[in-house]
Design a protein around this motif. Structure first.
Motif, mmCIF file in Angstrom:
data_model
loop_
_atom_site.group_PDB
_atom_site.id
_atom_site.type_symbol
_atom_site.label_atom_id
_atom_site.label_comp_id
_atom_site.label_asym_id
_atom_site.label_seq_id
_atom_site.Cartn_x
_atom_site.Cartn_y
_atom_site.Cartn_z
ATOM 1 N N SER A 147 0.865 -1.173 0.000
ATOM 2 C CA SER A 147 0.000 0.000 0.000
ATOM 3 C C SER A 147 0.906 1.228 0.000
ATOM 4 O O SER A 147 1.762 1.368 0.861
ATOM 5 C CB SER A 147 -0.893 -0.005 1.246
ATOM 6 O OG SER A 147 -1.708 1.143 1.274
ATOM 7 N N ASP A 164 -6.737 1.981 -1.895
ATOM 8 C CA ASP A 164 -6.617 1.656 -0.473
ATOM 9 C C ASP A 164 -6.847 2.914 0.361
ATOM 10 O O ASP A 164 -6.160 3.147 1.348
ATOM 11 C CB ASP A 164 -5.240 1.062 -0.169
ATOM 12 C CG ASP A 164 -5.123 0.587 1.274
ATOM 13 O OD1 ASP A 164 -6.131 0.099 1.817
ATOM 14 O OD2 ASP A 164 -4.055 0.728 1.869
ATOM 15 N N ILE A 269 -3.066 0.019 -3.607
ATOM 16 C CA ILE A 269 -2.340 -1.225 -3.394
ATOM 17 C C ILE A 269 -1.736 -1.653 -4.727
ATOM 18 O O ILE A 269 -2.430 -1.717 -5.740
ATOM 19 C CB ILE A 269 -3.254 -2.325 -2.826
ATOM 20 C CG1 ILE A 269 -3.680 -1.960 -1.395
ATOM 21 C CG2 ILE A 269 -2.546 -3.677 -2.826
ATOM 22 C CD1 ILE A 269 -4.637 -2.928 -0.771
#
Length: 301
Positions: A147, A164, A269
């Motif tokens: 991430s 994310d 991500i």
């Protein structure tokens, strides 16, 4: 210099104790000392500040050698793993690195499926994104799932898998569940189950609140997304967590979620691998499985 000497040298630097290196390489401690002495003799310069190796402290020459030796050792191990892959050996391995969110919420089921389909030993190292990228650059990991805000490294390939970013979560019976439009000021009416001060999520939320003049009343400050979600499930307040961490709760109807109003997307991500790394059959299969799996998950959010 030979490969065994370099391997002993690298492990001594990393493990800091001769007996640990001996155990790892299945040799005796005097043999470890012999290889270190021979390496320094062949190098023609001191690599350590001490002669006894009781304290492992590298000279500048030692630091320079470690930079290259660690890559040589890692590439050798990668070569052996690749040959194992092509031979179909049971000792084949895939070394994976991941940051916390994908490692906790997405990779376990994927790794289980992959393990059932392919006869490989899988290793998962859960660390911060910077650590994962560094290990991939030195060929010490095969692939990473991280991430990150905006990764940029010419040596690495980044494949975006899913967003994310943070979303607002609340109990299914919460008033926000029946509100079609949520404005920043609307959130002031509800206590916030907040991340601990100093966490990256808390920093992002505080910056957003300051920018929009939102003053939260904190119901509780808590460390860890799982604990935070548990408090919100009890309808004690609203929360803001990674959207990737609530897929199961949304599926089960335990929580509801909505976008944070006027939020600027920050994190994504990514799958990441070295640009010059040989793509083995195992890596190719895992990479394809990552992209396919995360594509399906995107449809749930």
């Amino acid at each position: 210099m030979n490969l065994q000497q370099l391997k002993v040298f690298v492990y001594v630097v990393e493990l800091q104790k001769l007996y640990l290196v001996a155990h790892k390489l299945n040799i005796t401690q005097p043999t470890v000392t012999f290889h270190l002495n021979k390496l320094q003799e062949d190098a023609g310069i001191a690599l350590f500040h001490t002669k006894t190796y009781h304290v492992i402290k590298l000279t500048e020459a030692g630091k320079a050698l470690y930079h290259y030796a660690s890559q040589i050792v890692a590439l050798n191990e990668e070569m052996l793993r690749t040959l194992d892959d092509h031979r179909g050996s049971e000792t084949g391995r895939l070394l994976i690195g991941s940051t916390h969110t994908p490692a906790t919420y997405m990779l376990p089921s994927l790794l289980s499926d992959f393990k059932q389909q392919h006869n490989l030993l899988l290793s998962l190292d859960v660390k911060p994104a910077r650590y994962i990228m560094e290990k991939i650059k030195y060929f010490e990991l095969d692939v990473g799932v991280i991430s990150h805000t905006s990764p940029d490294d010419a040596d690495l390939i980044f494949e975006p898998l899913m967003k994310d970013d943070l979303v607002i979560i609340f109990h299914p019976d919460h008033p926000l569940a029946h509100q079609s439009i949520v404005r920043p000021k609307d959130l002031q009416a509800y206590p916030l189950v907040a991340h601990e001060e100093g966490s990256s999520s808390r920093t992002l939320i505080d910056q957003w609140a300051d920018a929009h003049g939102v003053q939260f009343t904190h119901a509780i400050e808590i460390s860890g997304s799982e604990a935070l979600k548990s408090i919100v499930r009890l309808n004690l307040g609203i929360g803001m967590v990674s959207e990737a961490s609530i897929i199961q709760e949304l599926q089960k109807g335990e929580l509801k979620a909505c976008p944070i109003p006027d939020w600027t997307p920050v994190r994504t991500i990514y799958a990441v691998r070295h640009r010059n790394k040989l793509v083995t059959p195992a890596l190719s299969l895992f990479w394809r499985m990552l992209v396919t799996s995360f594509s399906a998950r995107n449809e749930l959010i």
